[in-house]
Design a protein around this motif. Sequence first.
Motif, short mmCIF file in Angstrom:
data_model
loop_
_atom_site.label_atom_id
_atom_site.label_comp_id
_atom_site.label_asym_id
_atom_site.label_seq_id
_atom_site.Cartn_x
_atom_site.Cartn_y
_atom_site.Cartn_z
N GLU A 1 43.34 0.46 13.28
CA GLU A 1 43.80 1.80 13.21
C GLU A 1 44.52 2.06 14.33
O GLU A 1 45.54 2.88 14.30
CB GLU A 1 42.38 2.60 13.47
CG GLU A 1 41.38 2.42 12.14
CD GLU A 1 42.25 3.33 11.00
OE1 GLU A 1 43.09 4.14 11.23
OE2 GLU A 1 41.82 2.70 9.78
N VAL A 2 44.24 1.39 15.78
CA VAL A 2 45.12 1.63 16.74
C VAL A 2 46.43 0.97 16.56
O VAL A 2 47.57 1.64 16.87
CB VAL A 2 44.46 1.15 17.83
CG1 VAL A 2 45.61 1.09 19.11
CG2 VAL A 2 43.28 1.92 18.43
N GLN A 3 46.85 0.01 15.83
CA GLN A 3 47.88 -0.70 15.59
C GLN A 3 48.84 0.25 14.63
O GLN A 3 50.15 0.66 14.87
CB GLN A 3 47.75 -2.05 15.03
CG GLN A 3 49.18 -2.59 14.57
CD GLN A 3 49.74 -3.04 15.85
OE1 GLN A 3 49.27 -3.46 16.83
NE2 GLN A 3 51.11 -2.99 15.93
N MET B 1 48.37 3.38 14.41
CA MET B 1 48.69 4.79 15.17
C MET B 1 49.99 4.31 16.02
O MET B 1 50.72 5.21 16.08
CB MET B 1 47.43 5.02 15.87
CG MET B 1 47.75 6.38 16.75
SD MET B 1 46.23 6.72 17.61
CE MET B 1 46.20 5.60 18.97
N ILE C 1 38.92 -0.81 14.58
CA ILE C 1 39.39 0.16 15.83
C ILE C 1 40.83 -0.25 16.05
O ILE C 1 41.82 0.46 16.19
CB ILE C 1 38.54 0.24 16.92
CG1 ILE C 1 37.13 1.09 16.32
CG2 ILE C 1 39.14 0.99 18.02
CD1 ILE C 1 36.06 1.06 17.36
N GLN C 2 40.79 -1.64 16.09
CA GLN C 2 42.30 -2.63 16.58
C GLN C 2 43.15 -2.03 15.47
O GLN C 2 44.40 -1.74 15.80
CB GLN C 2 41.85 -3.70 16.77
CG GLN C 2 41.11 -4.23 17.95
CD GLN C 2 41.01 -5.70 18.39
OE1 GLN C 2 41.13 -6.54 17.35
NE2 GLN C 2 40.57 -6.00 19.41
#
Length: 370
Positions: free
Chosen positions: A296-298, A300, A293-294
Amino acid sequence: MSVTICILVVFAALLGVSIGLLIKRKDNTPDHLDAMLADINRQQSEMTGRLNSFAEMQEAAKGEINRTLSERLESVSKNVTHTLQESREKTSKTLGELGERLSLIDQAQQQITALSGQVVELQHILDNKQARGAFGEAQLADIVIDGLPESTYLFQHTLSNGKRADCLINLPNPPGPVVVDSKFPLEAYQKFKQAADEVEQKAALQQFGQDTLKHAEAIRDKYIITGETADAALMFLPSESIFSELHLRRADIVDKCRSMRVYPVSPNTMSLTLNTVRAIMRDVKMREQASIIQKEVQVMIEDVVRLNDRIAKLRSHFDQANKDIEMIETSGTKISRRGEKITALEVEDSKTDKEKISDTTNDLLSSQPD
């Protein structure tokens, strides 16, 4: 009819008495006898009239009585018929309700018979140790299947020491896989429930505690393996009554089981435990997915930064286009003004030529002789 006979009897008696008196009288002269006979005839005539009148009255009364009796008999007959009809209807209704109740009783009796057969069958299962173990395993399997995803448990799993666990719940480390055993001994508990007196009950309760403790030790030795399983195991009790009796009457045994890291569970507490296990597994999965998730957030965030750069470039392009448009508008304005000036110059030149022609004409006319 009996009244008429009584009257005739009375009349005969009176006649007999009159004749007797006539015979007994000493003065029996012909004149006197004639007078007496006349008097008797007169009395007899009066009596006959009275009897006729009484007979007529009797006939009238008889007719009235017969009519009253007929009316009363008819009324009684109607009442009896109505009562019999109501009784017949009530009896039919009662018999119908009785039939329905008998049908319900018969169904209940059949259910009780079937239930009795099931209880006897269950008793046979509980009396047989092997069948009792299978019953506990089936009950445990139903609870586990309903409470956990299919990928999180195994039945009849063989451990590294060669022992086969009834159920293995795959928890992540820590704590690691947890073994659940379902083969709880019931012989001493059954003796405790069937004890005839307090002495037998006390002995059975003592044996019940010893069997439970021995079974907990076996679970510890078989199913708690360092590095392979969790440092605790579950002892499944197939009945809530056994679980409550164990905690109520032999709490010391429960404490000893817990000190060995073997925890007794009933069907209800097993369901609650599985809910906790499901929550733990969900939390572990969330932690496992946290790095993804981290990332993917980065990614994004980088996409957002790139998008902002492109928006800024597009804005600069728009600003440059606005400037170019303003310059084009300025050039157009200048061209329009110059066109207007050119148009004005042509008009002025055209007007001067006309004036020149007019002046030349005038000069020619003035030079002609008169």
